[in-house]
Design a protein around this motif. Structure first.
Motif, short mmCIF file in Angstrom:
data_model
loop_
_atom_site.label_atom_id
_atom_site.label_comp_id
_atom_site.label_asym_id
_atom_site.label_seq_id
_atom_site.Cartn_x
_atom_site.Cartn_y
_atom_site.Cartn_z
N ALA A 1 0.66 -1.30 0.00
CA ALA A 1 0.11 0.11 0.03
C ALA A 1 0.96 1.19 -0.25
N ILE A 2 0.32 2.42 -0.36
CA ILE A 2 0.89 3.58 -0.26
C ILE A 2 0.14 4.60 0.61
N ILE A 3 1.05 5.17 1.55
CA ILE A 3 0.36 5.88 2.40
C ILE A 3 0.96 7.55 2.29
N SER A 4 -0.16 8.37 2.09
CA SER A 4 0.18 9.88 2.20
C SER A 4 0.11 10.42 3.37
N VAL A 5 1.04 11.20 3.76
CA VAL A 5 0.98 11.89 5.03
C VAL A 5 1.42 13.41 4.59
N LYS B 1 -0.72 18.16 -2.93
CA LYS B 1 0.07 17.76 -3.97
C LYS B 1 0.85 16.26 -3.49
N ASN B 2 1.24 15.98 -2.22
CA ASN B 2 1.64 14.71 -1.60
C ASN B 2 0.70 13.66 -1.94
N THR B 3 -0.61 14.11 -1.76
CA THR B 3 -1.84 13.04 -1.66
C THR B 3 -1.94 12.90 -3.20
N ASP B 4 -1.76 13.76 -4.25
CA ASP B 4 -2.25 13.56 -5.49
C ASP B 4 -1.23 12.66 -6.04
N LEU B 5 0.08 12.94 -5.85
CA LEU B 5 1.27 12.06 -6.25
C LEU B 5 1.11 10.56 -5.65
N ALA B 6 0.76 10.56 -4.41
CA ALA B 6 0.51 9.16 -3.81
C ALA B 6 -0.71 8.33 -4.69
N LYS B 7 -1.82 9.00 -4.86
CA LYS B 7 -2.70 8.57 -5.74
C LYS B 7 -2.19 8.16 -7.33
N ALA B 8 -1.52 9.05 -7.70
CA ALA B 8 -1.15 8.73 -9.13
C ALA B 8 -0.11 7.47 -9.16
N ILE B 9 0.73 7.44 -8.14
CA ILE B 9 1.68 6.07 -7.98
C ILE B 9 0.79 4.74 -7.48
N ALA B 10 -0.28 5.20 -6.85
CA ALA B 10 -0.92 3.79 -6.47
C ALA B 10 -1.67 3.50 -7.65
N ALA B 11 -2.13 4.35 -8.88
CA ALA B 11 -2.83 3.74 -9.67
C ALA B 11 -2.21 2.94 -10.82
N LYS B 12 -0.61 3.53 -10.76
CA LYS B 12 0.18 2.72 -11.81
C LYS B 12 0.62 1.53 -11.28
N VAL B 13 0.89 1.36 -9.94
CA VAL B 13 1.31 0.19 -9.59
C VAL B 13 0.21 -0.68 -9.14
N GLY C 1 5.69 23.69 -11.89
CA GLY C 1 4.57 24.01 -11.11
C GLY C 1 3.52 24.31 -11.93
N GLU C 2 3.60 24.30 -13.38
CA GLU C 2 2.58 24.59 -14.44
C GLU C 2 1.69 23.39 -14.28
N MET C 3 0.26 23.50 -14.38
CA MET C 3 -0.79 22.66 -14.47
C MET C 3 -0.92 21.78 -15.59
N LYS C 4 -0.84 20.43 -15.64
CA LYS C 4 -0.89 19.57 -16.82
C LYS C 4 -2.03 18.93 -17.15
N ARG C 5 -2.78 18.36 -16.43
CA ARG C 5 -4.02 17.66 -16.87
C ARG C 5 -4.48 17.02 -15.23
N VAL C 6 -5.78 16.61 -15.37
CA VAL C 6 -6.54 15.74 -14.56
C VAL C 6 -6.40 14.38 -14.86
N ASP C 7 -6.03 13.44 -14.01
CA ASP C 7 -6.21 12.12 -14.21
C ASP C 7 -7.50 11.45 -13.22
N LEU C 8 -8.32 10.85 -13.85
CA LEU C 8 -9.18 10.23 -13.02
C LEU C 8 -8.79 8.67 -12.97
N PHE C 9 -9.14 8.07 -11.71
CA PHE C 9 -8.91 6.75 -11.49
C PHE C 9 -10.32 5.93 -11.13
#
Length: 360
Positions: free
Chosen positions: A88-92, A96-108, A136-144
């Motif tokens: 599991a991935i835990i975000s504390v 941005k920390n949380t969004d990165l954790a969700k993106a990683i979790a979706a990939k793995v 720091g420039e916004m690129k996109r939104v990824d839905l999981f």
């Protein structure tokens, strides 16, 4: 706008109470999770570490998340997590920390567990990640496809967070009503999902108007209160439910398009996300020609110290820079086109200039 609504309403499990983090190991073991990778912040961890439990039966590795929710950082973490067989991935941390954790979790393809240290966005609740460039420039939104596995909120942790982050969260959450209602009011016959989203959006506005002042006083006095917890849960749970239940019909409209456009200017990067969104609300209302509503918001914005204009954010922009923002915000893929008005770059430019003239 006709499309199928996909509900990503809430996390699988959501728990909010004093001492909630103490139950983390129990919650992990109930899910047969015994090895976790923990993404943490820097400043936030100085407070969070005092609340984070000591594990007895769970193995954990801690790592600084890197400061941005970017593709580069996601790709950097993925091989290590796969090689070490984490469960599991835990975000504390914050958004941005949380969004990165969700993106990683979706990939793995692992569960993601979120322990927020801020109430500045609804990232802990939402089943998506906002992805930025490394600069720091916004690129996109990824839905999981999967909901967040577990969210544990201890209001005492957030009580010690910077007050300006809570204010930014109030600005970001206020947009749930002004953006959500602008879209949903166009739909005469709302299904149940949209009714839930509409209720949540309106409740965001009502709770913030009613409890924000007392919540900020609680932070100043370091005293937990009902008002404080109400605003925390409004910023995280209720705000996430708007887009969670309405999908694109309730997630973003004009305010977030203005925010996203501002991120192309380096001078905007020192401004918090919620402050830029709060300014975006004013521009959206100007586009909608809702100046009466803008006037109603002025006392609340002033009390919260939210920006009403570019000058309030210390951004003195040239004619060319304003036109650049307008061109970016009016691109075909931007959510500002969910507004009932026909959106063009000149219309946005006019609205921005009208706002600057009115408040300066």
């Amino acid at each position: 706008m006709e499309q199928t609504i996909v509900v990503r309403g809430t996390p699988q499990t959501y728990i909010c109470h004093q001492g909630a983090w103490a139950d983390l190991e129990k919650e992990l073991l109930q899910r047969e999770i015994k090895k976790v990778f923990v993404l943490k912040g820097k400043k936030s961890w100085s407070v969070a570490k005092n609340f984070f439990p000591t594990f007895e039966k769970v193995e954990a590795e801690f790592s600084y998340y890197g400061g941005e929710a970017s593709d580069e950082l996601c790709d950097q973490f993925v091989p290590k997590i796969e090689q070490e067989n984490y469960q599991a991935i835990i975000s504390v941390g914050g958004g941005k920390n949380t969004d990165l954790a969700k993106a990683i979790a979706a990939k793995v393809k692992l569960p993601v567990i979120i322990l927020p240290t801020l109430a500045a966005t609804c990232a802990a609740n939402s089943g998506l990640s906002v992805i930025y460039t490394q600069t720091g420039e916004m690129k996109r939104v990824d839905l999981f496809p999967n909901a967040n596995t577990l969210v544990l909120i201890d209001p005492n942790v957030i009580l010690d967070s910077p007050k300006e982050m809570m204010i930014a969260g109030i600005g970001d959450t206020l947009a749930k009503w002004y953006e959500g209602s602008a879209i949903l009011d166009q739909i005469e016959e709302k299904n149940v999902e949209l009714e839930v989203a509409y209720f949540a959006a309106k409740k965001c506005q009502e709770n913030l108007f009613k409890y924000s002042d007392a919540a900020l006083k609680s932070m100043e006095e370091k005293e937990l209160s009902t008002a404080f917890t109400k605003v925390v849960e409004t910023n995280i749970l209720l705000a996430g439910m708007v887009g969670g239940f309405a999908d694109d019909y309730g997630r973003c409209a004009g305010a977030h398009s203005i925010h996203d456009a501002l991120t192309i200017l380096p001078q905007s990067h020192k401004q918090l996300h919620g402050n830029k969104v709060a300014y975006g609300i004013i521009v959206q209302l100007a586009i909608e020609n809702k100046w009466t509503e803008i006037k109603k918001l002025i006392p609340f914005y002033q009390k919260m110290e939210l920006p009403l204009c570019l000058k309030d954010m210390g951004m003195i922009l040239s004619k060319e820079e304003i036109e650049k923002i307008a061109a970016k915000a009016s691109q075909p893929h931007e959510t500002i086109h969910y507004l009932p008005q026909k959106i063009t770059a000149p219309l946005i430019t006019t609205a921005i200039n009208e706002v600057e003239t009115y408040f300066n």
